[in-house]
Design an enzyme around this catalytic site. Structure first.
Site, PDB file in Angstrom:
ATOM      1  N   ARG A  64     116.476  78.035  26.396  1.00 57.51           N
ATOM      2  CA  ARG A  64     117.168  78.647  27.524  1.00 57.51           C
ATOM      3  C   ARG A  64     118.639  78.266  27.551  1.00 57.51           C
ATOM      4  O   ARG A  64     119.362  78.684  28.444  1.00 57.51           O
ATOM      5  CB  ARG A  64     116.527  78.143  28.811  1.00 57.51           C
ATOM      6  CG  ARG A  64     116.091  79.240  29.759  1.00 57.51           C
ATOM      7  CD  ARG A  64     115.178  78.547  30.728  1.00 57.51           C
ATOM      8  NE  ARG A  64     114.852  79.289  31.870  1.00 57.51           N
ATOM      9  CZ  ARG A  64     113.616  79.710  32.134  1.00 57.51           C
ATOM     10  NH1 ARG A  64     112.650  79.541  31.258  1.00 57.51           N
ATOM     11  NH2 ARG A  64     113.345  80.307  33.258  1.00 57.51           N
ATOM     12  N   ARG A  87     118.273  81.335  40.667  1.00 55.32           N
ATOM     13  CA  ARG A  87     117.760  81.382  39.287  1.00 55.32           C
ATOM     14  C   ARG A  87     118.455  82.483  38.484  1.00 55.32           C
ATOM     15  O   ARG A  87     118.730  82.313  37.292  1.00 55.32           O
ATOM     16  CB  ARG A  87     116.232  81.599  39.298  1.00 55.32           C
ATOM     17  CG  ARG A  87     115.474  80.346  39.722  1.00 55.32           C
ATOM     18  CD  ARG A  87     114.064  80.649  40.189  1.00 55.32           C
ATOM     19  NE  ARG A  87     113.219  81.241  39.164  1.00 55.32           N
ATOM     20  CZ  ARG A  87     112.097  81.931  39.432  1.00 55.32           C
ATOM     21  NH1 ARG A  87     111.709  82.123  40.681  1.00 55.32           N
ATOM     22  NH2 ARG A  87     111.397  82.414  38.454  1.00 55.32           N
ATOM     23  N   ARG A 130     105.059  88.125  43.897  1.00 55.24           N
ATOM     24  CA  ARG A 130     104.175  87.513  42.886  1.00 55.24           C
ATOM     25  C   ARG A 130     103.212  86.512  43.523  1.00 55.24           C
ATOM     26  O   ARG A 130     103.580  85.727  44.385  1.00 55.24           O
ATOM     27  CB  ARG A 130     105.010  86.785  41.835  1.00 55.24           C
ATOM     28  CG  ARG A 130     104.134  85.915  40.932  1.00 55.24           C
ATOM     29  CD  ARG A 130     104.796  85.489  39.671  1.00 55.24           C
ATOM     30  NE  ARG A 130     106.046  84.782  39.851  1.00 55.24           N
ATOM     31  CZ  ARG A 130     106.807  84.390  38.832  1.00 55.24           C
ATOM     32  NH1 ARG A 130     106.436  84.636  37.595  1.00 55.24           N
ATOM     33  NH2 ARG A 130     107.940  83.761  39.068  1.00 55.24           N
ATOM     34  N   LYS A 188     108.214  88.332  31.024  1.00 54.63           N
ATOM     35  CA  LYS A 188     107.971  87.527  29.808  1.00 54.63           C
ATOM     36  C   LYS A 188     106.537  87.005  29.773  1.00 54.63           C
ATOM     37  O   LYS A 188     105.827  87.151  28.787  1.00 54.63           O
ATOM     38  CB  LYS A 188     108.940  86.329  29.750  1.00 54.63           C
ATOM     39  CG  LYS A 188     110.406  86.693  29.810  1.00 54.63           C
ATOM     40  CD  LYS A 188     111.298  85.472  29.717  1.00 54.63           C
ATOM     41  CE  LYS A 188     111.252  84.525  30.893  1.00 54.63           C
ATOM     42  NZ  LYS A 188     111.789  85.067  32.157  1.00 54.63           N
ATOM     43  N   ARG A 190     104.732  81.039  44.114  1.00 52.92           N
ATOM     44  CA  ARG A 190     105.367  79.877  43.490  1.00 52.92           C
ATOM     45  C   ARG A 190     106.456  79.318  44.399  1.00 52.92           C
ATOM     46  O   ARG A 190     107.109  80.073  45.110  1.00 52.92           O
ATOM     47  CB  ARG A 190     105.991  80.299  42.145  1.00 52.92           C
ATOM     48  CG  ARG A 190     105.089  79.994  40.988  1.00 52.92           C
ATOM     49  CD  ARG A 190     105.567  80.519  39.672  1.00 52.92           C
ATOM     50  NE  ARG A 190     106.968  80.338  39.331  1.00 52.92           N
ATOM     51  CZ  ARG A 190     107.495  80.713  38.165  1.00 52.92           C
ATOM     52  NH1 ARG A 190     106.724  81.263  37.235  1.00 52.92           N
ATOM     53  NH2 ARG A 190     108.774  80.542  37.923  1.00 52.92           N
TER      54      ARG A 190
HETATM   55  P1  AP5 Z   1     106.331  87.508  34.978  1.00 49.15           P
HETATM   56  O1  AP5 Z   1     105.673  88.109  33.775  1.00 49.15           O
HETATM   57  O2  AP5 Z   1     105.785  86.231  35.496  1.00 49.15           O
HETATM   58  O3  AP5 Z   1     107.883  87.364  34.681  1.00 49.15           O
HETATM   59  P2  AP5 Z   1     108.635  86.245  33.889  1.00 49.15           P
HETATM   60  O4  AP5 Z   1     109.745  86.924  33.111  1.00 49.15           O
HETATM   61  O5  AP5 Z   1     107.696  85.392  33.087  1.00 49.15           O
HETATM   62  O6  AP5 Z   1     109.290  85.478  35.110  1.00 49.15           O
HETATM   63  P3  AP5 Z   1     109.223  83.981  35.607  1.00 49.15           P
HETATM   64  O7  AP5 Z   1     109.681  83.990  37.016  1.00 49.15           O
HETATM   65  O8  AP5 Z   1     107.921  83.329  35.295  1.00 49.15           O
HETATM   66  O9  AP5 Z   1     110.322  83.400  34.645  1.00 49.15           O
HETATM   67  P4  AP5 Z   1     111.205  82.203  34.825  1.00 49.15           P
HETATM   68  O10 AP5 Z   1     111.848  82.281  33.510  1.00 49.15           O
HETATM   69  O11 AP5 Z   1     112.124  82.099  35.959  1.00 49.15           O
HETATM   70  O12 AP5 Z   1     110.136  81.043  35.149  1.00 49.15           O
HETATM   71  P5  AP5 Z   1     109.613  79.843  34.262  1.00 49.15           P
HETATM   72  O13 AP5 Z   1     108.265  79.529  34.741  1.00 49.15           O
HETATM   73  O14 AP5 Z   1     109.863  80.066  32.804  1.00 49.15           O
HETATM   74  O15 AP5 Z   1     106.359  88.622  36.113  1.00 49.15           O
HETATM   75  C1  AP5 Z   1     106.804  88.334  37.414  1.00 49.15           C
HETATM   76  C2  AP5 Z   1     106.037  89.189  38.441  1.00 49.15           C
HETATM   77  O16 AP5 Z   1     106.293  90.573  38.220  1.00 49.15           O
HETATM   78  C3  AP5 Z   1     104.515  89.043  38.363  1.00 49.15           C
HETATM   79  O17 AP5 Z   1     103.991  89.166  39.674  1.00 49.15           O
HETATM   80  C4  AP5 Z   1     104.061  90.209  37.502  1.00 49.15           C
HETATM   81  O18 AP5 Z   1     102.751  90.600  37.830  1.00 49.15           O
HETATM   82  C5  AP5 Z   1     105.092  91.274  37.889  1.00 49.15           C
HETATM   83  N1  AP5 Z   1     105.460  92.127  36.751  1.00 49.15           N
HETATM   84  C6  AP5 Z   1     105.854  91.697  35.516  1.00 49.15           C
HETATM   85  N2  AP5 Z   1     106.171  92.736  34.724  1.00 49.15           N
HETATM   86  C7  AP5 Z   1     105.964  93.850  35.488  1.00 49.15           C
HETATM   87  C8  AP5 Z   1     106.141  95.245  35.241  1.00 49.15           C
HETATM   88  N3  AP5 Z   1     106.591  95.716  34.060  1.00 49.15           N
HETATM   89  N4  AP5 Z   1     105.860  96.092  36.251  1.00 49.15           N
HETATM   90  C9  AP5 Z   1     105.435  95.641  37.449  1.00 49.15           C
HETATM   91  N5  AP5 Z   1     105.251  94.353  37.752  1.00 49.15           N
HETATM   92  C10 AP5 Z   1     105.518  93.465  36.778  1.00 49.15           C
HETATM   93  O19 AP5 Z   1     110.631  78.681  34.696  1.00 49.15           O
HETATM   94  C11 AP5 Z   1     110.609  78.124  35.989  1.00 49.15           C
HETATM   95  C12 AP5 Z   1     111.608  76.969  36.070  1.00 49.15           C
HETATM   96  O20 AP5 Z   1     111.280  75.949  35.081  1.00 49.15           O
HETATM   97  C13 AP5 Z   1     113.064  77.300  35.766  1.00 49.15           C
HETATM   98  O21 AP5 Z   1     113.726  77.800  36.914  1.00 49.15           O
HETATM   99  C14 AP5 Z   1     113.599  75.930  35.328  1.00 49.15           C
HETATM  100  O22 AP5 Z   1     113.806  75.070  36.433  1.00 49.15           O
HETATM  101  C15 AP5 Z   1     112.441  75.355  34.538  1.00 49.15           C
HETATM  102  N6  AP5 Z   1     112.502  75.690  33.094  1.00 49.15           N
HETATM  103  C16 AP5 Z   1     111.637  76.483  32.407  1.00 49.15           C
HETATM  104  N7  AP5 Z   1     112.001  76.550  31.114  1.00 49.15           N
HETATM  105  C17 AP5 Z   1     113.115  75.794  30.984  1.00 49.15           C
HETATM  106  C18 AP5 Z   1     113.976  75.486  29.879  1.00 49.15           C
HETATM  107  N8  AP5 Z   1     113.763  75.983  28.651  1.00 49.15           N
HETATM  108  N9  AP5 Z   1     115.048  74.700  30.104  1.00 49.15           N
HETATM  109  C19 AP5 Z   1     115.281  74.184  31.330  1.00 49.15           C
HETATM  110  N10 AP5 Z   1     114.513  74.430  32.424  1.00 49.15           N
HETATM  111  C20 AP5 Z   1     113.440  75.230  32.249  1.00 49.15           C
END
Ligand code: AP5
Length: 221
Positions: free
Chosen positions: A88, A172, A128, A13, A161
């Site tokens: 979410r 997660r 990552r 994402k 992270r």
């Molecule tokens: P990346 O693009 O970072 O993936 P992502 O889908 O954004 O994954 P995240 O881990 O950031 O998502 P998340 O939803 O768990 O975390 P968030 O910060 O929102 O890619 C990941 C890795 O893969 C990178 O190294 C990238 O280079 C590699 N990659 C990507 N695509 C690739 C491809 N096609 N091929 C090869 N490599 C690739 O949330 C964190 C925490 O915040 C949650 O756990 C929760 O506690 C809280 N939180 C956030 N939003 C909310 C909400 N709305 N409500 C409640 N709690 C929330």
């Protein structure tokens, strides 16, 4: 265009949203980044937020919804944006729709579900590394920096992270199935859900999204 990016942790994402921002100037608002800022800045709720995030649980709706909606106001009535990681839960989605309607803002156009296998997710997140300063994402094997541990763009240190430990990643994924997957039906029922494969290289994933946006006439073909 007004998009929501859904998909499990590690579905790409944030990476795809960064490409849309760089190439098409679409604003990118990441709930995870806003929450990490609150923790880093020592805001009044930062300690509580940090504990939820470190454990892999969702932060309570009342903490995240106000934060996201106040930042959304900056995009105005019809500005383009991608919401990455919000909503979410169904409750967050209903609050978002109410907020946009109440301010006579343009509604969400599409919710994109990036679909990826759990095996891929675990490999991606464990490898990552994130720039502490400019937040650019790397992967130790697939998207390595030119100099190990150092950001190509700004020269700052790269770190894993705190929630990318194997046990927390599994938690997660379970939280996603339990609390976020029901949101797919919410957007399917309103005809706004579109699927994009996250199990492909990042450029192909981006191009598949572009085709979806063209088919829905959100981009000129
Ligand atoms: P990346 O693009 O970072 O993936 P992502 O889908 O954004 O994954 P995240 O881990 O950031 O998502 P998340 O939803 O768990 O975390 P968030 O910060 O929102 O890619 C990941 C890795 O893969 C990178 O190294 C990238 O280079 C590699 N990659 C990507 N695509 C690739 C491809 N096609 N091929 C090869 N490599 C690739 O949330 C964190 C925490 O915040 C949650 O756990 C929760 O506690 C809280 N939180 C956030 N939003 C909310 C909400 N709305 N409500 C409640 N709690 C929330």
């Amino acid at each position: 265009m007004r998009l929501i990016f859904l998909g499990t942790p590690g579905a790409g994402k944030g990476t795809v949203a960064t490409l849309l921002k760089e190439r098409l100037r679409v604003a990118h608002l990441s709930s995870g980044d806003l929450l990490r800022d609150s923790v880093k800045n020592g805001d009044s709720t930062g300690g509580e937020i940090g504990r939820y995030m470190k454990s892999g649980a969702l932060v309570p709706d009342k903490l995240i919804t106000g934060l996201m909606l106040s930042h959304l106001d900056q995009f105005g009535v019809s500005g383009d944006f991608v919401l990455d990681g919000f909503p979410r839960t169904v409750e967050q989605a209903q609050d978002l729709d109410r907020d946009l309607a109440g301010k006579k803002n343009a509604p969400i156009d599409l919710a994109i579900d990036f679909q990826v296998s759990p095996e891929t997710v675990v490999k991606r997140l464990i490898g990552r590394r994130v720039c502490e300063k400019c937040r650019l994402n790397y992967h130790v094997e697939r998207i390595p920096p030119r100099k190990p541990g150092i950001c190509d763009r700004c020269g700052s240190e790269l770190k894993a992270r705190v929630d990318d430990q194997p046990e927390t990643v599994r938690k997660r994924l379970a939280v996603y199935e339990d609390q976020t997957a029901p949101l797919l039906d919410f957007y399917r029922r309103s005809g706004k859900l579109r699927l994009v494969s996250g199990d492909q290289n990042i450029e192909d994933q981006y191009q598949e999204l572009i085709h979806v946006l063209e088919r829905d006439r959100l981009l000129n073909v």
